[in-house]
Scaffold this active site. Structure first.
Site, short mmCIF file in Angstrom:
data_model
loop_
_atom_site.label_atom_id
_atom_site.label_comp_id
_atom_site.label_asym_id
_atom_site.label_seq_id
_atom_site.Cartn_x
_atom_site.Cartn_y
_atom_site.Cartn_z
N LYS A 185 -0.27 0.40 9.87
CA LYS A 185 -0.35 1.08 8.57
C LYS A 185 0.48 2.33 8.68
CE LYS A 185 -2.62 0.14 4.75
NZ LYS A 185 -3.09 -1.17 4.30
P1 NAD Z 1 -2.49 1.56 -6.40
O1 NAD Z 1 -1.87 2.83 -6.01
O2 NAD Z 1 -1.68 0.53 -7.12
O3 NAD Z 1 -3.81 1.84 -7.29
C1 NAD Z 1 -4.85 2.66 -6.86
C2 NAD Z 1 -5.79 2.84 -8.04
O4 NAD Z 1 -6.95 3.54 -7.60
C3 NAD Z 1 -5.19 3.67 -9.17
O5 NAD Z 1 -5.60 3.12 -10.40
C4 NAD Z 1 -5.83 5.03 -8.96
O6 NAD Z 1 -5.90 5.81 -10.15
C5 NAD Z 1 -7.21 4.60 -8.50
N1 NAD Z 1 -7.97 5.66 -7.85
C6 NAD Z 1 -7.57 6.52 -6.91
N2 NAD Z 1 -8.58 7.35 -6.58
C7 NAD Z 1 -9.64 6.97 -7.34
C8 NAD Z 1 -10.97 7.42 -7.47
N3 NAD Z 1 -11.42 8.43 -6.75
N4 NAD Z 1 -11.78 6.78 -8.34
C9 NAD Z 1 -11.35 5.74 -9.08
N5 NAD Z 1 -10.09 5.27 -9.01
C10 NAD Z 1 -9.26 5.88 -8.15
O7 NAD Z 1 -3.12 0.94 -5.06
P2 NAD Z 1 -3.48 -0.56 -4.73
O8 NAD Z 1 -2.31 -1.18 -4.06
O9 NAD Z 1 -4.09 -1.21 -5.92
O10 NAD Z 1 -4.59 -0.34 -3.60
C11 NAD Z 1 -5.96 -0.12 -3.90
C12 NAD Z 1 -6.80 -0.43 -2.68
O11 NAD Z 1 -6.56 -1.79 -2.28
C13 NAD Z 1 -6.49 0.41 -1.44
O12 NAD Z 1 -7.69 0.56 -0.71
C14 NAD Z 1 -5.54 -0.47 -0.65
O13 NAD Z 1 -5.54 -0.16 0.73
C15 NAD Z 1 -6.16 -1.83 -0.92
N6 NAD Z 1 -5.27 -2.97 -0.71
C16 NAD Z 1 -4.08 -3.08 -1.38
C17 NAD Z 1 -3.28 -4.20 -1.17
C18 NAD Z 1 -2.01 -4.42 -1.93
O14 NAD Z 1 -1.43 -5.51 -1.80
N7 NAD Z 1 -1.54 -3.49 -2.76
C19 NAD Z 1 -3.66 -5.17 -0.25
C20 NAD Z 1 -4.88 -5.03 0.41
C21 NAD Z 1 -5.67 -3.93 0.17
#
Ligand code: NAD
Length: 419
Positions: free
Chosen positions: A107
Site C-alpha cells: 500500500k
Molecule cells: P474514494 O476516494 O473514491 O471515496 C471515499 C468516499 O468516502 C468519499 O465519498 C468520501 O467523501 C467518503 N468519506 C471519507 N471520509 C468519510 C467519513 N468520515 N464519513 C463518511 N464518508 C466519508 O475511495 P474508494 O476507492 O471508494 O475507497 C473507499 C474504501 O474502500 C477505502 O477503505 C478503500 O481502502 C477501500 N477499497 C477501495 C478499493 C478500490 O478499488 N477503490 C478496493 C478495495 C477497498
C-alpha cells in the site's frame, strides 16, 4: 513499539494475534509473518500555483514477497501515515492469499487532501510520487492501484511517468488505469460490483427478497457509489448514503443514478437536497438489510456494533470494524452476517490482477469475461470462508483471515529462510 505503531497498525496487529492464536502459530514465527518487508518514505516537492514550493510526505509499504510481486492501492488523504499504510499492506496480503492471487500485499499514499490541490498540482504531485518510487516498484516487483483519493486519472499519470523514464510504454506497472490507456473493462466497477454480488448472495441465503430489501451506504466514492448502483439495479432500496460532507435519508429509496450525477458534477453529496439531509453520525445504526461501510477505517466501534440494526454488514472499506466491535459482532453472528473486508472488497484486486495479466499478454477481454471470472473467484473464496466458519464454529472474519494467513505461512515455510 515499532515505527508503524499507531491506531490502524495496532488494529492490524491485534487482528493478526487473534488469528495466530487460533491457528496456534508459534510465537517465534509471528513477526516473520506480520512485519512488513520494506517501507519507503519519500518527500515530494511540487510548485504550487501561487509560485511557492510545498513538500508532501509519501509512503509505500511492501508487506511480503513470498508469493510474487506486491500489489496494492495508493491513498491520497490527510490521515495517511506510515502506520496506516503498513496496516493496509498487511490486509492486502491476507486478501490476495484468501482469493488465491500470486501477490503479496502493498500500500502507499501521500498525506494530502487531494481536494486542496488544483488539477495541475495534483498531476505534479502524482508524477513526483511515482518518479520517487521508480527504484522500488516494477511490473514484477510492486504494482500500484487506486485507493481513497486517487482514481483512473492518477493511475494514468503514474503509468505515463514510469513509461517516460523507461523510454517505452509499461502499462503493467499500475492497474485501475482508464480503458483508453491500457486499463481493463470492469475495473472501475469491480470493487463495488463485488460488494453488491456478495451481499446478494447472502440475502438469497437468508431468504431476503431483493425487492423488499433496504441498504445503507457510508461513503459515496468509487466503492460506495457503485455498490449502491448495483444494489439498486437489483431492486434493493437505498435508503441512506453519506460522504465526508454529510448524509441523505429517504425511506422510499434514493435515486442513485441522480446522486452519482450530482457527485460527478460537484465532487461530493453537499448541496444535493436540504430536505433529505440526515445526521451522518446516525447512519450506521439505521434499520436496514444491508449496511455497506465504504469510506474509512474504524467507523464501527463496540458501541456502534451493539446498536447495529442490519442483517448483513458488507465491508466495502478496509478495516471499518475495530477488534472490540468484532467481539460484539461475533456474539451477534446469528442476527448479523458479516462479509469481512478482505473478502467483500476483494473484487478490486481480483480485477486488478486481470488487468495486469491482460497488459502483460497484450490480449484484452470482454467485460462479460472479466465479470464472470471475478464472480467465480468471489464465489470460491466465499464458499471456502463459510465452510471453514461452519466446520470450526468460528466467526467469518476469523475464518477468512485464517485462510489468508495460513496460505502465506505455508509458502514461507516451504521456501524456507534465506540464507
Ligand atoms: P474514494 O476516494 O473514491 O471515496 C471515499 C468516499 O468516502 C468519499 O465519498 C468520501 O467523501 C467518503 N468519506 C471519507 N471520509 C468519510 C467519513 N468520515 N464519513 C463518511 N464518508 C466519508 O475511495 P474508494 O476507492 O471508494 O475507497 C473507499 C474504501 O474502500 C477505502 O477503505 C478503500 O481502502 C477501500 N477499497 C477501495 C478499493 C478500490 O478499488 N477503490 C478496493 C478495495 C477497498
Amino acid at each position: 513499539m515499532t515505527i508503524y505503531s499507531g491506531p490502524v497498525f495496532d488494529m492490524a496487529s491485534q487482528q493478526f494475534s487473534v488469528i495466530a492464536d487460533h491457528l496456534s502459530i508459534p510465537i517465534n514465527e509471528r513477526d516473520r509473518l506480520l512485519m512488513p518487508k520494506r517501507a519507503i518514505t519519500i518527500s515530494c516537492p511540487i510548485h504550487r500555483d501561487d509560485g511557492t514550493t510545498a513538500v508532501f510526505e509519501g509512503y509505500r509499504v511492501q508487506h511480503h514477497l513470498t508469493l510474487g510481486p506486491t500489489k496494492g492501492g495508493t491513498r491520497f488523504a490527510g490521515s495517511v501515515d506510515l502506520g496506516e499504510v503498513a496496516a493496509l499492506a498487511i490486509w492486502m496480503s491476507w486478501k490476495c492469499a484468501l482469493v488465491g492471487l500470486p501477490y503479496g500485499g502493498a500500500k502507499g499514499g501521500i498525506g494530502v487532501d487531494p481536494a486542496s490541490l488544483s488539477k495541475r498540482e495534483l498531476e505534479s504531485l502524482s508524477r513526483r510520487y511515482m518518479q520517487e518510487m521508480i527504484p522500488f516498484v516494477g511490473p514484477h516487483t510492486d504494482i500500484m492501484a487506486p485507493d481513497m483519493g486517487t482514481n483512473e486519472q492518477v493511475m494514468a499519470w503514474f503509468m505515463d511517468t514510469y513509461s517516460m523514464y523507461h523510454g517505452r510504454t509499461v502499462t503493467e506497472i499500475v492497474t485501475g488505469k482508464p480503458v483508453s490507456a491500457g486499463g481493463t473493462l470492469g475495473r472501475r466497477e469491480a470493487t463495488g460490483r463485488g460488494v453488491a454480488y456478495l451481499a446478494r448472495r447472502v440475502m438469497s441465503d437468508l431468504s431476503i427478497n431483493l425487492s423488499d430489501a433496504t441498504a445503507v451506504i457510508q461513503g459515496f466514492g468509487n466503492v460506495g457509489s457503485i455498490a449502491a448502483l448495483e444494489l439498486s439495479n437489483m431492486g434493493v432500496r437505498i435508503i441512506a448514503v453519506s460522504d465526508h460532507t454529510g448524509a441523505l435519508y429517504r425511506a422510499a429509496g434514493l435515486d442513485v443514478p441522480d446522486l452519482i450525477k450530482h457527485v460527478s458534477a460537484h465532487g461530493n453529496l453537499a448541496g444535493y437536497s436540504n430536505e433529505l439531509s440526515y445526521d451522518p453520525a446516525n447512519i450506521l445504526t439505521l434499520p436496514c438489510d444491508v449496511l455497506v461501510p465504504a469510506a474509512i477505517e474504524r467507523v464501527i466501534d463496540a458501541k456502534a456494533a451493539d446498536e447495529l440494526r442490519c442483517r448483513i454488514v458488507a465491508e466495502g472499506a478496509n478495516g471499518p470494524t475495530t477488534p472490540e466491535a468484532d467481539l460484539v459482532l461475533e456474539r451477534r453472528q446469528k442476527e448479523i452476517f458479516l462479509i469481512p473486508d478482505i473478502l467483500c472488497n476483494s473484487g478490486g484486486v481480483i480485477v486488478s490482477y486481470f488487468e495486469w495479466v491482460q497488459d502483460l499478454q497484450q490480449l484484452f477481454w470482454e467485460e462479460d469475461e472479466v465479470m464472470r471470472r471475478e464472480f467465480q473467484i468471489l464465489d470460491r473464496a466465499f464458499d471456502q470462508m463459510t465452510l471453514r466458519a461452519k466446520r470450526d464454529r468460528i466467526f467469518n472474519r476469523t475464518a477468512a483471515m485464517s485462510i489468508g494467513v495460513e496460505r502465506v505461512r505455508a509458502a514461507k515455510n516451504m521456501r524456507g529462510l534465506f540464507p
